[in-house]
Design a protein around this motif. Structure first.
Motif, short mmCIF file in Angstrom:
data_model
loop_
_atom_site.label_atom_id
_atom_site.label_comp_id
_atom_site.label_asym_id
_atom_site.label_seq_id
_atom_site.Cartn_x
_atom_site.Cartn_y
_atom_site.Cartn_z
N UNK A 1 17.57 22.53 -6.72
CA UNK A 1 16.51 22.31 -5.75
C UNK A 1 15.20 22.99 -6.12
N UNK B 1 0.81 -1.20 0.00
CA UNK B 1 0.00 0.00 0.00
C UNK B 1 0.84 1.25 0.00
N UNK C 1 11.34 11.61 -6.96
CA UNK C 1 9.96 11.13 -6.83
C UNK C 1 9.92 9.61 -6.90
N UNK D 1 4.72 15.59 -1.91
CA UNK D 1 5.42 14.37 -2.32
C UNK D 1 4.49 13.49 -3.15
N UNK E 1 12.39 22.86 -8.99
CA UNK E 1 11.96 22.17 -10.21
C UNK E 1 11.24 23.10 -11.18
N UNK F 1 1.93 6.91 3.65
CA UNK F 1 3.38 6.77 3.80
C UNK F 1 4.11 8.10 3.77
N UNK F 2 3.50 9.09 3.10
CA UNK F 2 4.16 10.38 2.97
C UNK F 2 4.12 11.20 4.25
N UNK G 1 14.03 12.70 1.85
CA UNK G 1 12.69 13.24 2.14
C UNK G 1 12.65 14.73 1.78
N UNK G 2 13.73 15.45 2.08
CA UNK G 2 13.84 16.86 1.72
C UNK G 2 13.66 17.02 0.20
N UNK H 1 16.30 4.16 1.30
CA UNK H 1 16.01 5.21 2.29
C UNK H 1 16.88 4.98 3.51
N UNK I 1 10.11 16.30 -1.00
CA UNK I 1 9.19 17.42 -0.78
C UNK I 1 9.35 18.47 -1.87
N UNK I 2 10.54 18.57 -2.42
CA UNK I 2 10.80 19.54 -3.49
C UNK I 2 10.45 18.97 -4.86
N UNK I 3 10.07 17.68 -4.89
CA UNK I 3 9.77 17.00 -6.16
C UNK I 3 11.01 16.83 -7.04
N UNK J 1 3.02 9.81 -4.05
CA UNK J 1 2.79 8.66 -3.18
C UNK J 1 3.82 7.57 -3.47
N UNK J 2 4.11 6.76 -2.47
CA UNK J 2 5.09 5.70 -2.64
C UNK J 2 4.74 4.54 -1.73
N UNK J 3 5.24 3.37 -2.07
CA UNK J 3 5.16 2.21 -1.21
C UNK J 3 6.41 2.18 -0.36
#
Lengths: 171, 332, 710
Positions: B123, A6, B44, B1, B125, A26-27, B35-36, B28, B39-41, B3-5
């Motif tokens: 940084x 998920x 991804x 961000x 986009x 998750x975010x 993560x920083x 990770x 957040x900036x895309x 979405x991710x699994x």
């Protein structure tokens, strides 16, 4: 393997001594989990990119930027926020010292400063020494917490004073 | 961000396989860099493979007497480790000069080495960037800002001049660290001096690592243990700032001659910069003022200042000469 | 130490119980997230919101094609989505309203905006073709003044200083970003807002949405810093209100930190030419201060940069001027001590250069040019104690015996220097109302729509009331931060204390009179007295009203890296009566700390390619950290002020930042021999100067023990 198919997950955190079971995207950062899922708004969002320190809490006894940690990546972690002062005598001593030294103005950075100071004292204790925090060390070690109101000199005085009180063993 | 699994494997093999199997996957660590960037895309990933439960968080002694540092050792733990402080104090100094306690407390060694440049165009986009997308352009070079601490004086290419921000990487570069990497085809060792790729005309390919290659450890040879060494970093404010220039140096003397010297520069090139010209010019010499200056200039003659960053050349020269002089005094 | 003057809201702040505007947003999930322009000048040609609208959770996408029509207000920055014009990069051009912040942010990225882009101009220069003289500056001041014959007197002066100084754009960056929660109920708008002035927000939002003023309520119990950026409503407030109207549900809108560099206001960059003509003993004959700044193409904001030059020092021949260039940048706005802060950097640096050229001690130079009447208008000052501040400061700082020669102080690898600069700021008062009530059991309540943005106003007002009523502070409840309380001037311009305390004191006196009239008996229903100070403020005598101060700095500069440290900063101020000493000290020290940050760290540079600021996060826009701030001391002179109301207080929240940067830059000159006229003073500036001046940059002494060969 701890896999989730998920984009959200079950997250279990112990926050200020209370176990919380959450289902989070998750975010979700630890900061947003604390503020939005748990309604603990004491911890603040100043920049959301780990550059100001307003979001500082303790995770497993270490001070961290909660805005850069994913809640899903913190299995069974022990989180202490400013609201946890009711359980932590050291935080209470720091709070009293902040008030006595007027170590705050607008108050927005204050929860982060307090948690960071607690983390600093824990780090100093682990490094040995008598537990007191000299001003120069406090200044350097607290530099991850910005204060735009400029209460720095009073914060340093408060932390130094609190470190002495704590080192003397006052509860 | 986006979405991710999220997965948290308990073996390196599974982690590597997990990333290899998914084109949008990334490793990770603590997330202080990733993560920083998410957040900036700028990044991804659609799958995060968490490496912090892989038991790579120990510091041990290698068979040759050197140090083996697991890739997920936290920066703060590295800096306070007694062996590191006793034998490689340069490393501890470099780590402690970086970021803030809150970042050091969670950031991993591997993550630190793989952090990305702080160039404000990378940084953002909404602006083109050759490092994000080769051939899209470099406004950093066009903008001609009067103060450009994010731009290199060494090793830049016409496509990209963004400096590498890691302090740890500079110290490891000076100490000839070896990076252990595990990928889908097995394990190998890469000298840190070969880990990073200069931008050339493909700035996005900034390391020799494939997407599914994972750093598992950093090895420090015993050779430099206990040499007089130090890390100096100049910044635009007293703390919690990336360097405008930094120097890592370790040297060994016999009598009043330098027998061996290791010198690396930080925040002045797109990769941690091993100053081999300077090292060659110093080896076998007496560390007196004009010798030190000439040796540093042998390296800096290759410097190509860009608009707004010429001060880095002066900084490097001053800091290096001073630092070498001080280390020579300690060695005596 | 606070000595028993602990902040009323201190406990709430240290426990995390104090709730700021964004904290009220938690649990009210509907969020408005803006779409920001990626061009600096041009027009919106098309907005494609189809894909965004299809995302889960999205309730609406507001664009210039469908936005509710607002009534026109003076501040065009607030006219969100009313036309297709782009005035700067980062401008809000559309907004997504969704049931979560994640959903809104993700959908905002799917809104496609097509622009017709024009060439933008974002770099200020002293000869910019768009420069013009505005009709007047902020607060109605004239753009230019002159007396005597400056040009002739300057040319004939035996000693002359003619230099240009530059201050960069700087951003207020309070730690709490702007945030608003808006909700409508039967045509009435309620805003929980982060603002310095609930009544201002109330008035402007009522105008925009064509409401009766009393149908708008603004609540701002706690504000996480402002420094001028929250002195008037900004786009977050308008967007939240508009979005709540569109979707029929409460909506929150918070600025990201990045927004704080585009839509929250900033201090304009300045280019200032200061010319001083003097006798060999330093007495000024001629003084001119010419300032250039930018404004946006949306709104004129004319920073009063050369205002301080008009009253600081005596000189018979004088001239000041201001010119503005309307550039394709966000609208500048107030930032702590507008005008005076950048202006005094230039003036006090120039005075230091004059001290060097005449060989007169910098403290003496200012004393020699002190004046007891306003040098331009001839008005008396309501009170002026610049000289006392300089003398006291010099004593406290151990200034006597200072060797004025640059590069004369060296400790190991540190070059050491000291510097001084004067401070000044306006001392103003504006009409406000207050109400004070007493209950039958002797509990008092004070109400006024003042705001505590960190100044301690809450605590100060409670203690003013308690003193006036003759009761302990614990018997007084203080209510502020709500527009439905008696109207009050905004928390800005350093006039909060003087204005609010006047109204509170008047209301307290009236209440005491009423209680006396009833023989000291309070009825069961209690008693309330209200006061308003409009008539009294209008009747104030004709005086020049300013605060003054003197700032002293010691700096150490690393001989290798030219990194600058400030081990000592001292400010001595004359600000009338100080009503709450511990809180005052925090304000002075806090403002001086911001001045240190201004001197050494802060700079937002417009990027000619993209048109926005190259610095838009706190990692690149540096503000001072703990490690940058060492010993900062503030003290004050006892000063009688009879022309600002019964409290005798002048306000002191801003003067601390005025002069700090000059004191530090002057100290850097003393340490290094390098005069830096462009802020911030950075190692790069000093290294560059050394590279130009000296062929061999290593002759700074050895740090180590290696033997030097000749």
């Amino acid at each position: 393997m701890n896999a989730t198919g998920n984009t959200s997950a079950a997250v279990r955190l112990r926050v200020n001594g209370v176990v919380r079971e959450l289902r989070l995207d998750n975010r979700t950062t630890l900061l947003d989990a604390l503020r939005e899922a748990l309604r603990l708004t004491g911890t603040k969002k100043g920049c959301d990119h780990g550059q100001c320190g307003a979001c500082t809490v303790l995770v497993d006894g270490r001070r961290v930027y909660s805005c850069l940690l994913l809640a899903v990546a913190l299995p069974d972690s022990d989180v202490t926020t400013v609201e946890g002062a009711v359980r932590d005598g050291r935080l209470r001593i720091l709070q009293r010292a902040f008030l006595d030294h007027d170590a705050l103005q607008c108050g927005y950075c204050t929860p982060g400063q307090l948690c960071s100071a607690l983390g600093l004292l824990i780090e100093l204790a682990a490094e040995g020494g008598d537990g007191t925090a000299p001003a120069g060390a406090v200044r350097e070690r607290m530099s991850g917490n910005l204060c735009r109101c400029g209460a720095y000199t009073h914060i340093v005085a408060a932390v130094t004073a609190a470190s002495k009180t704590i080192a003397e063993g006052t509860p | 961000m986006k979405t991710f699994r999220y997965e948290r494997p308990d073996s390196v093999a599974t982690a590597v396989a997990g990333v290899a199997a998914h084109p949008g996957a990334a490793f990770l660590g603590a997330g202080t860099s990733l993560v920083d960037l998410m957040k900036l895309h700028v990044e991804e990933p659609t799958l995060l493979v968490d490496v912090t439960s892989l038991s790579l968080d120990r510091i041990g002694t290698a068979r040759d007497g050197g140090l083996v540092i697991g890739a997920t050792v936290r920066n703060s733990d590295l800096a306070t480790d007694p062996r590191v402080r006793a034998e490689y104090p340069l490393l501890a100094e470099a780590v402690l000069s970086g970021a803030s306690a809150q970042i050091r407390n969670v950031a991993t060694v591997g993550g630190n080495l793989l952090q990305r440049t702080r160039c404000p165009y990378y940084r953002d986009v909404t602006k083109p960037c050759n490092r994000r997308s080769a051939g899209s352009g470099c406004p950093a070079l066009e903008s001609r800002l009067p103060h450009s601490p994010h731009l290199a004086v060494l090793g830049a290419s016409p496509a990209c001049a963004a400096v590498h921000p890691s302090d740890l990487a500079v110290a490891l570069t000076a100490l000839d660290a070896l990076i252990e990497v595990t990928g889908p085809h097995g394990t190998r060792t890469v000298p840190i001096t070969s880990l990073y790729r200069p931008p050339g005309d493909a700035p996005p390919d900034d390391t020799v690592l494939a997407r599914a290659d994972m750093i598992t450890a950093v090895r420090l040879p015993a050779a430099t243990a206990a040499w007089p060494c130090a890390y100096r970093k100049a910044r635009d404010r007293a703390s919690f700032a990336f360097g405008t220039a930094s120097v890592a140096a370790a040297l060994r003397m016999t009598g009043d001659h330098i027998v061996d010297v290791k010198l690396a520069f930080g925040a002045v090139a797109p990769v941690p910069w091993r100053a081999r010209h300077a090292e060659r010019a110093l080896t076998g010499r007496r560390p007196v003022g004009h010798v030190l200056r000439q040796a540093v200039d042998a390296e800096l003659v290759h410097a190509r200042p860009l608009h707004g960053n010429a001060f880095k050349v002066d900084l490097l020269r001053n800091m290096t000469v001073s630092l070498l002089s001080e280390l020579a005094g300690r060695a005596a | 130490m606070t000595g028993g003057q602990e902040r009323v809201d201190g406990w709430d702040k240290v426990t995390g119980r104090a709730r700021y505007a964004g904290d009220h947003a938690v649990g009210r999930a509907v969020t408005a997230v803006p779409v920001r322009s990626t061009v600096a000048r041009g027009r919106i040609v098309r907005v494609d919101d189809g894909e965004a609208l299809r995302q889960a959770g999205v309730l609406a996408v507001i664009t210039p094609d469908n936005a509710p029509r607002l009534a026109e207000v003076h501040d065009a920055e607030l006219m969100l989505f009313q036309n297709h014009r782009i005035a700067y990069r980062g401008q809000f051009v559309a907004a997504v309203v969704a049931t979560s912040r994640q959903a809104a942010t993700a959908a905002a990225r799917l809104v496609r905006v097509a622009y017709e882009q024009s060439c933008h101009e974002v770099r200020l220069s002293a000869d910019h073709h768009r420069l013009y003289e505005p009709e007047h500056l902020n607060e109605g001041r004239p753009a230019g003044t002159s007396s005597g014959d400056f040009a002739g007197a300057f040319d004939a002066a035996p000693v002359r200083v003619d230099e240009t100084y530059r201050t960069p754009a700087v951003c207020n960056n309070p730690l709490e970003t702007h945030a608003t929660c808006a909700s409508w109920d039967n045509g009435r708008l309620t805003l929980i807002d982060s603002t310095q002035g609930p009544n201002t927000v109330q008035n402007v939002l009522a105008a925009l949405f064509r409401l009766r003023t009393d149908h708008v309520r603004v609540i701002c119990e706690h504000v996480g810093g402002a420094f001028g950026a929250k002195g008037a409503p900004r786009a977050n407030t308008v967007l939240a209100a508009m979005a709540a109207l569109v979707v029929g549900r409460p909506v929150t809108c918070s600025f990201t930190r990045r927004d704080m560099f585009a839509v929250a206001g900033h201090r304009s960059p300045t280019i200032q030419r200061v010319r001083l003509g003097a006798h060999p003993d330093g007495r000024l004959i001629a003084l001119a201060h010419d300032a250039v700044a930018h404004t946006s193409t949306l709104r004129r904001f004319a920073e009063q940069t050369a205002a301080a030059a008009r009253h600081m020092y005596a000189a018979p021949h004088r001239a000041t001027s201001h010119r503005l260039a309307a550039l394709d940048v966000p609208s500048p706005s107030w930032m702590r001590a507008p005008g005076y802060c950048p202006g005094m950097f230039a003036l006090e640096s120039a005075m230091d250069e004059l001290a060097v050229r005449t060989g007169v001690d910098p403290v003496d130079l200012r004393l020699r040019n002190d004046t007891s009447v306003h040098p331009e208008t001839g008005q008396l000052f309501s009170s002026r104690n610049l000289a006392a501040c300089l003398r006291s400061g010099a004593r406290l700082f151990a200034w006597a015996g200072r060797n004025p020669a640059p590069r004369s102080g060296r400790r190991g690898h540190w070059l050491v220097g000291t510097g001084v600069a004067a401070s000044t700021y306006t001392a103003d008062v504006a009409p406000s109302d207050a109400a004070v009530s007493v209950s039958v059991d002797g509990r008092y309540s004070v109400s006024i729509a003042a705001v505590d943005v960190g100044t301690g106003a809450r605590t100060m007002l409670r203690s003013v009331a308690a003193r006036e009523l003759g009761v302990p502070a614990s018997a007084v409840e203080i209510r502020i931060g709500d527009s439905c309380l008696p109207r009050a001037v905004v928390a800005g311009g350093s006039m909060g204390t003087s204005s609010w305390s006047w109204a509170v004191i008047a209301a307290c006196r009236d209440l005491r009179r009423r209680v006396r009239e009833r023989g000291g008996v309070v009825p069961v229903t209690g008693l309330t007295a209200r006061a308003r100070t409009d008539a009294e403020v209008a009747a104030l005598a004709d005086r020049a009203r300013f605060s003054f101060g003197a700032q002293f700095a010691e700096v150490r500069v690393d001989a290798d890296t030219m990194e600058i440290r400030v081990p000592r900063l001292l400010g001595v101020f004359a600000v009338g009566k100080v009503l709450a000493p511990a809180l005052a000290r925090s304000q002075f020290v806090g403002a001086m700390t911001m001045g240190l940050s201004m001197a050494l760290c802060e700079e937002a540079v417009t990027d000619p390619c993209s048109g926005d600021y190259a610095q838009h996060e706190l990692a690149t826009y540096h503000i001072a950290t703990h490690a940058d701030v060492q010993d900062v001391q503030a003290s004050w002179i006892e000063e009688e002020e009879h022309h600002l109301g019964p409290s005798g207080a002048k306000g002191l929240g801003e003067i601390g930042i005025v002069g700090t940067a000059a004191a530090i830059a002057n100290a850097v000159y003393h340490a290094t021999g390098v005069r830096v006229r462009d802020l911030p003073v950075r190692p790069a500036s000093l290294l560059r100067a050394h590279r130009c001046a000296e062929p061999s940059p290593h002759d700074r002494g050895d740090r180590g023990n290696a033997a030097e060969q000749p």
